[in-house]
Design a protein around this motif. Structure first.
Motif, PDB file in Angstrom:
ATOM      1  N   PHE A 256       0.695  -7.102  -5.926  1.00  0.00           N
ATOM      2  CA  PHE A 256      -0.491  -6.420  -5.402  1.00  0.00           C
ATOM      3  C   PHE A 256      -0.433  -4.916  -5.623  1.00  0.00           C
ATOM      4  O   PHE A 256      -1.450  -4.263  -5.819  1.00  0.00           O
ATOM      5  CB  PHE A 256      -0.644  -6.715  -3.905  1.00  0.00           C
ATOM      6  CG  PHE A 256      -2.062  -6.985  -3.502  1.00  0.00           C
ATOM      7  CD1 PHE A 256      -2.435  -8.239  -3.060  1.00  0.00           C
ATOM      8  CD2 PHE A 256      -3.044  -6.009  -3.599  1.00  0.00           C
ATOM      9  CE1 PHE A 256      -3.748  -8.512  -2.701  1.00  0.00           C
ATOM     10  CE2 PHE A 256      -4.352  -6.268  -3.259  1.00  0.00           C
ATOM     11  CZ  PHE A 256      -4.704  -7.526  -2.810  1.00  0.00           C
ATOM     12  N   LYS A 257       0.780  -4.356  -5.606  1.00  0.00           N
ATOM     13  CA  LYS A 257       0.869  -2.890  -5.743  1.00  0.00           C
ATOM     14  C   LYS A 257       0.336  -2.423  -7.095  1.00  0.00           C
ATOM     15  O   LYS A 257      -0.081  -1.285  -7.242  1.00  0.00           O
ATOM     16  CB  LYS A 257       2.283  -2.387  -5.485  1.00  0.00           C
ATOM     17  CG  LYS A 257       3.344  -2.829  -6.457  1.00  0.00           C
ATOM     18  CD  LYS A 257       4.670  -2.170  -6.076  1.00  0.00           C
ATOM     19  CE  LYS A 257       5.773  -2.637  -7.002  1.00  0.00           C
ATOM     20  NZ  LYS A 257       6.886  -3.249  -6.287  1.00  0.00           N
ATOM     21  N   HIS A 258       0.296  -3.329  -8.093  1.00  0.00           N
ATOM     22  CA  HIS A 258      -0.292  -2.969  -9.403  1.00  0.00           C
ATOM     23  C   HIS A 258      -1.801  -2.788  -9.293  1.00  0.00           C
ATOM     24  O   HIS A 258      -2.410  -2.044 -10.050  1.00  0.00           O
ATOM     25  CB  HIS A 258      -0.017  -4.062 -10.446  1.00  0.00           C
ATOM     26  CG  HIS A 258       1.436  -4.267 -10.747  1.00  0.00           C
ATOM     27  ND1 HIS A 258       2.226  -3.290 -11.309  1.00  0.00           N
ATOM     28  CD2 HIS A 258       2.243  -5.344 -10.542  1.00  0.00           C
ATOM     29  CE1 HIS A 258       3.452  -3.752 -11.439  1.00  0.00           C
ATOM     30  NE2 HIS A 258       3.492  -5.000 -10.990  1.00  0.00           N
ATOM     31  N   PHE A 259      -2.425  -3.526  -8.349  1.00  0.00           N
ATOM     32  CA  PHE A 259      -3.893  -3.557  -8.297  1.00  0.00           C
ATOM     33  C   PHE A 259      -4.486  -2.527  -7.341  1.00  0.00           C
ATOM     34  O   PHE A 259      -5.684  -2.315  -7.324  1.00  0.00           O
ATOM     35  CB  PHE A 259      -4.387  -4.960  -7.899  1.00  0.00           C
ATOM     36  CG  PHE A 259      -3.636  -6.057  -8.596  1.00  0.00           C
ATOM     37  CD1 PHE A 259      -3.428  -5.996  -9.969  1.00  0.00           C
ATOM     38  CD2 PHE A 259      -3.109  -7.122  -7.892  1.00  0.00           C
ATOM     39  CE1 PHE A 259      -2.714  -6.995 -10.621  1.00  0.00           C
ATOM     40  CE2 PHE A 259      -2.391  -8.121  -8.545  1.00  0.00           C
ATOM     41  CZ  PHE A 259      -2.195  -8.050  -9.908  1.00  0.00           C
ATOM     42  N   ILE A 260      -3.621  -1.902  -6.518  1.00  0.00           N
ATOM     43  CA  ILE A 260      -4.139  -0.867  -5.608  1.00  0.00           C
ATOM     44  C   ILE A 260      -3.418   0.464  -5.835  1.00  0.00           C
ATOM     45  O   ILE A 260      -3.515   1.369  -5.012  1.00  0.00           O
ATOM     46  CB  ILE A 260      -4.058  -1.308  -4.127  1.00  0.00           C
ATOM     47  CG1 ILE A 260      -2.618  -1.574  -3.702  1.00  0.00           C
ATOM     48  CG2 ILE A 260      -4.936  -2.508  -3.872  1.00  0.00           C
ATOM     49  CD1 ILE A 260      -2.454  -1.738  -2.202  1.00  0.00           C
ATOM     50  N   GLY A 261      -2.699   0.555  -6.958  1.00  0.00           N
ATOM     51  CA  GLY A 261      -2.003   1.799  -7.290  1.00  0.00           C
ATOM     52  C   GLY A 261      -2.771   2.587  -8.340  1.00  0.00           C
ATOM     53  O   GLY A 261      -3.995   2.674  -8.313  1.00  0.00           O
ATOM     54  N   ASP A 262      -2.046   3.132  -9.314  1.00  0.00           N
ATOM     55  CA  ASP A 262      -2.670   3.960 -10.361  1.00  0.00           C
ATOM     56  C   ASP A 262      -3.722   3.190 -11.157  1.00  0.00           C
ATOM     57  O   ASP A 262      -4.673   3.772 -11.667  1.00  0.00           O
ATOM     58  CB  ASP A 262      -1.601   4.492 -11.333  1.00  0.00           C
ATOM     59  CG  ASP A 262      -0.736   5.550 -10.664  1.00  0.00           C
ATOM     60  OD1 ASP A 262      -1.160   6.073  -9.615  1.00  0.00           O
ATOM     61  OD2 ASP A 262       0.362   5.836 -11.174  1.00  0.00           O
ATOM     62  N   ASP A 263      -3.523   1.859 -11.289  1.00  0.00           N
ATOM     63  CA  ASP A 263      -4.444   1.058 -12.107  1.00  0.00           C
ATOM     64  C   ASP A 263      -5.534   0.375 -11.286  1.00  0.00           C
ATOM     65  O   ASP A 263      -6.159  -0.581 -11.742  1.00  0.00           O
ATOM     66  CB  ASP A 263      -3.656  -0.017 -12.890  1.00  0.00           C
ATOM     67  CG  ASP A 263      -2.695   0.616 -13.878  1.00  0.00           C
ATOM     68  OD1 ASP A 263      -3.014   1.700 -14.385  1.00  0.00           O
ATOM     69  OD2 ASP A 263      -1.617   0.038 -14.118  1.00  0.00           O
ATOM     70  N   ILE A 264      -5.762   0.854 -10.068  1.00  0.00           N
ATOM     71  CA  ILE A 264      -6.780   0.228  -9.205  1.00  0.00           C
ATOM     72  C   ILE A 264      -8.137   0.211  -9.907  1.00  0.00           C
ATOM     73  O   ILE A 264      -8.518   1.158 -10.581  1.00  0.00           O
ATOM     74  CB  ILE A 264      -6.877   0.977  -7.841  1.00  0.00           C
ATOM     75  CG1 ILE A 264      -7.726   0.177  -6.856  1.00  0.00           C
ATOM     76  CG2 ILE A 264      -7.414   2.391  -8.011  1.00  0.00           C
ATOM     77  CD1 ILE A 264      -7.641   0.699  -5.411  1.00  0.00           C
ATOM     78  N   ARG A 265      -8.840  -0.910  -9.782  1.00  0.00           N
ATOM     79  CA  ARG A 265     -10.194  -1.013 -10.347  1.00  0.00           C
ATOM     80  C   ARG A 265     -11.181  -1.139  -9.192  1.00  0.00           C
ATOM     81  O   ARG A 265     -11.143  -2.117  -8.439  1.00  0.00           O
ATOM     82  CB  ARG A 265     -10.304  -2.237 -11.255  1.00  0.00           C
ATOM     83  CG  ARG A 265      -9.500  -2.128 -12.542  1.00  0.00           C
ATOM     84  CD  ARG A 265     -10.089  -3.082 -13.566  1.00  0.00           C
ATOM     85  NE  ARG A 265      -9.131  -3.442 -14.599  1.00  0.00           N
ATOM     86  CZ  ARG A 265      -9.398  -4.253 -15.606  1.00  0.00           C
ATOM     87  NH1 ARG A 265     -10.600  -4.805 -15.720  1.00  0.00           N
ATOM     88  NH2 ARG A 265      -8.485  -4.552 -16.514  1.00  0.00           N
TER      89      ARG A 265
ATOM     90  N   ARG B 133       0.824  -1.221   0.000  1.00  0.00           N
ATOM     91  CA  ARG B 133       0.000   0.000   0.000  1.00  0.00           C
ATOM     92  C   ARG B 133       0.856   1.267   0.000  1.00  0.00           C
ATOM     93  O   ARG B 133       2.058   1.236   0.297  1.00  0.00           O
ATOM     94  CB  ARG B 133      -0.899   0.001   1.239  1.00  0.00           C
ATOM     95  CG  ARG B 133      -0.109   0.228   2.519  1.00  0.00           C
ATOM     96  CD  ARG B 133      -0.944   0.066   3.773  1.00  0.00           C
ATOM     97  NE  ARG B 133      -0.107   0.130   4.955  1.00  0.00           N
ATOM     98  CZ  ARG B 133      -0.315   0.951   5.978  1.00  0.00           C
ATOM     99  NH1 ARG B 133      -1.344   1.774   5.969  1.00  0.00           N
ATOM    100  NH2 ARG B 133       0.483   0.950   7.018  1.00  0.00           N
ATOM    101  N   ASP B 134       0.200   2.397  -0.253  1.00  0.00           N
ATOM    102  CA  ASP B 134       0.807   3.718  -0.102  1.00  0.00           C
ATOM    103  C   ASP B 134       0.508   4.152   1.342  1.00  0.00           C
ATOM    104  O   ASP B 134      -0.645   4.415   1.689  1.00  0.00           O
ATOM    105  CB  ASP B 134       0.166   4.701  -1.096  1.00  0.00           C
ATOM    106  CG  ASP B 134       0.722   6.118  -0.977  1.00  0.00           C
ATOM    107  OD1 ASP B 134       1.249   6.471   0.096  1.00  0.00           O
ATOM    108  OD2 ASP B 134       0.598   6.881  -1.960  1.00  0.00           O
ATOM    109  N   VAL B 135       1.536   4.225   2.181  1.00  0.00           N
ATOM    110  CA  VAL B 135       1.307   4.478   3.609  1.00  0.00           C
ATOM    111  C   VAL B 135       0.759   5.876   3.868  1.00  0.00           C
ATOM    112  O   VAL B 135       0.237   6.153   4.949  1.00  0.00           O
ATOM    113  CB  VAL B 135       2.587   4.275   4.459  1.00  0.00           C
ATOM    114  CG1 VAL B 135       2.997   2.823   4.477  1.00  0.00           C
ATOM    115  CG2 VAL B 135       3.715   5.155   3.968  1.00  0.00           C
ATOM    116  N   ASN B 136       0.843   6.766   2.881  1.00  0.00           N
ATOM    117  CA  ASN B 136       0.305   8.116   3.073  1.00  0.00           C
ATOM    118  C   ASN B 136      -1.214   8.142   2.994  1.00  0.00           C
ATOM    119  O   ASN B 136      -1.873   8.831   3.771  1.00  0.00           O
ATOM    120  CB  ASN B 136       0.888   9.079   2.025  1.00  0.00           C
ATOM    121  CG  ASN B 136       2.339   9.396   2.319  1.00  0.00           C
ATOM    122  OD1 ASN B 136       2.679   9.745   3.443  1.00  0.00           O
ATOM    123  ND2 ASN B 136       3.191   9.238   1.325  1.00  0.00           N
ATOM    124  N   THR B 137      -1.787   7.388   2.034  1.00  0.00           N
ATOM    125  CA  THR B 137      -3.227   7.517   1.785  1.00  0.00           C
ATOM    126  C   THR B 137      -4.018   6.216   1.931  1.00  0.00           C
ATOM    127  O   THR B 137      -5.242   6.248   1.841  1.00  0.00           O
ATOM    128  CB  THR B 137      -3.470   8.054   0.358  1.00  0.00           C
ATOM    129  OG1 THR B 137      -2.852   7.159  -0.573  1.00  0.00           O
ATOM    130  CG2 THR B 137      -2.910   9.453   0.179  1.00  0.00           C
TER     131      THR B 137
END
Length: 621
Positions: free
Chosen positions: A565-574, A427-431
């Protein structure tokens, strides 16, 4: 060894032109980018900025119809107002500090307030065209990523006067975006509620309101869920509508300033909440607790102020304390208006007054019954939060009004340690925060609010979201249910949605609840890896990679490594939003949904909660 001093000269100072600055820092102008799965994603702000100008024309008495069409991500907005002065068409959409709204005589209480709107749309669109017709002449200007590529003046035309804007959001900025008609329709309904007499046509569908905020409440709340008919009060610069719900526990507000939907509330909403409590106490001559009076309230308030001050660029929270125009403060103005008009209404409508008093007394009784258990639950939650393994929090929250990224704040609700572990590591720990469930949550259907405090997981989830007292304190903009795409995962989704429907339905009404889509397959060869979310995507990937690519079927989120997993919860999250069918009462929804003897459950889910179920194979349903 000392570091050589870096030269700091005039060459180091770079001055960005207007479009470069907007394209480099889009968040400053339109909030978050997003792909269209959330109602506050940038593509809807672009549309709104253009519509706002057309609304201002209607408010000024010019043009009663606005036509909007969206086809293949090309957006067209046409009004029949006065048209932009022809000599200023290019400047108005491409020069900062140019626009009619700096002249407060012409646009005293306008919607678009800073003259930046259409310039931001222009800069963030791969194609942008503006066409203005007035005095029998027409001027057209076309742009690509903010650069003027063509302008044309027609000295004679039979076109009707007005302005037509066409734009295509830039795919290099808004990646894989898609306009969702549900969000657009909701935005357009708000426009017509706030501007009775205005007609908006969207892809041929007509939106119109004669009764303003009364229509808003009646259209958004099933009649069976209302305790009494909507109270509708109107003044020169203020309009109020309110009722109480029979079914929901918390308060629900729709607030507006100069036609802007202030989803985060602000000084006007706080003043309204205070005014309702004071008026009702005075009317009944009893010092009822404020929370008992406001419990289950559903209300809308719209005010018009001079030069409002907002707490963020996207104007979601009002900071102004003054009405302007020689009027008293926002608080005094709203208190006086509600005190006088609501009191009159209750005197004239004794049935409503009796129903309301019964509701307050019932709320008081429930609150007293809950007080002991609530205190214990808070202490438990406090202790748990000190060493709460369930919640791995993020640094930024929705209430951080000065932070550009607050709209990205997300809480993932996961099942089991393996899935939680994968999301937590990637995950992105900021958001991005993670809340981990232990097994299946309780089926809360038909239970009272007591269960939220007695059940440890629900109590901790409520505490993590910070929504016990009010939605205004919500800590995350997106609440995402992240469960496996199998029967158990689907059941957990249903149990969680039941919990939110039963106790916090406005989270769903306000589009905060989502389902995380995760890939079912990974298709790869030595050169490329493609993640597929359906059988159709798998087929396309196999064709693309040809030969004999390796195919992996993901049975659960725990099987997906943190690196993947970072591909699926980053910029390309669906994300797939959970939406309510407004034609069915929440009570009936829950009855169908989680009550006993539910052979129609599958059909109900598909028909009434628009959740993307394609991820689950037919035989698993």
């Amino acid at each position: 060894m000392p570091v050589a001093e870096t030269q700091y000269t005039e060459e180091n100072i770079r001055s960005l032109d207007w479009k470069e600055h907007i394209r480099m820092r889009p968040g400053m102008y339109i909030g978050k980018l997003g792909d269209g799965s959330s109602a506050d994603d940038g593509i809807y702000i672009l549309l709104k900025e253009v519509i706002d100008n057309s609304i201002d024309e209607f408010v000024m008495g010019a043009g009663k119809t606005i036509e909007i069409s969206i086809k293949d991500n090309a957006v067209t907005v046409r009004d029949y107002g006065r048209g932009i002065p022809l000599g200023k068409v290019v400047d108005v959409v491409s020069k900062m500090n140019t626009g009619g709204k700096y002249d407060t005589r012409a646009f005293k209480k306008s919607v678009g307030l800073n003259g930046v709107g259409t310039k931001a749309v222009n800069a963030l669109s791969s194609y942008f065209k503006v066409e203005s017709t007035r005095d029998g002449k027409s001027k057209t200007a076309e742009f690509e990523t903010g650069e003027l590529v063509n302008e044309e003046l027609l000295e004679e035309t039979s076109r009707r006067k007005g302005t037509k804007v066409t734009f295509v959001p830039d795919e290099t900025i808004f990646k894989k975006f898609k306009y969702r008609s549900e969000y657009i329709e909701r935005m357009l309904r708000n426009y017509v509620y706030l501007n009775p007499g205005l007609t908006i046509l969207f892809n041929g569908e007509k939106f119109h309101s004669e009764n303003g905020l009364k229509d808003l409440l009646e259209d958004n709340t099933n009649a069976e869920d209302m305790l009494y008919p909507v109270i509708h009060l109107r003044g020169d610069d203020i309009e109020v509508a309110m009722t109480h719900s029979k079914t929901q526990y918390s308060e629900e507000y729709h607030s507006f300033v100069n036609g802007q939907n202030t989803t985060q509330g602000g000084t006007h909403q706080a003043a309204f909440r205070e005014a309702v409590v004071k008026t009702i106490r005075d009317f009944y001559g009893k010092n009822y607790d404020a929370s008992d009076i406001r419990k289950s309230i559903i209300a809308a308030i719209s005010i018009k102020v001079m030069e409002p001050v907002f707490e963020s660029q996207t104007k979601t929270k009002l900071g102004s304390t003054e009405m302007g125009d020689g009027l008293p403060t926002v608080r005094t103005y709203i208190n006086d208006f509600v005190g006088r008009n609501l009191d009159n209404y209750l005197h004239k409508n004794p049935e409503t007054a009796e129903a309301l008093q019964r509701k307050i007394m019932q709320a008081e009784k429930e609150r007293k019954e809950l007080s002991g258990i609530r205190k214990l639950a808070r202490e438990r939650a406090k202790k748990a939060s000190l060493h709460n393994k369930k919640l791995r929090d993020c640094r930024i929250h929705l209430g951080d009004m000065k932070n550009d990224r607050r709209l990205e704040t997300t809480l993932f609700i996961t099942e089991g340690d393996s899935a939680s572990g994968s999301i937590t590591k990637s995950r992105d720990v900021n958001t991005q925060a993670v809340f981990s469930l232990r097994g299946k949550p309780l089926n809360s259907y038909g239970m009272s609010k007591k269960v939220v405090y007695e059940n440890e997981e629900f109590n901790l989830l409520q505490a993590a979201l910070n929504i016990e007292e009010s939605m205004e304190n919500l800590r995350y903009n997106n609440i995402v249910i992240a469960t496996d795409a199998d029967v158990d995962g689907m059941h957990i989704r249903l149990l969680l949605i039941t919990f939110f429907l039963q106790f916090f339905p406005e989270l769903i009404k306000e589009n905060h609840l989502y389902i995380l889509q995760t890939p079912l397959f990974r298709v790869r060869n030595k050169k490329e890896t493609i993640y597929c979310y359906s059988e159709e995507e798998k087929r396309q990937a196999m064709e693309k990679l040809s030969g004999k690519p390796e195919i992996t079927r993901f049975k659960g989120l725990g099987e997906i490594s943190p690196d993947e997993f970072k591909h699926f919860i980053g910029d390309d999250i669906r994300l797939e939003p959970v939406m309510l069918d407004k034609n069915m009462s929440i009570d009936n929804l829950l009855k169908f949904y989680m009550g006993k003897n539910t052979p129609d459950r599958q059909e109900f889910i598909i028909e009434n909660l628009k959740i993307e179920l394609d991820l689950i194979e037919e035989n698993q349903l």
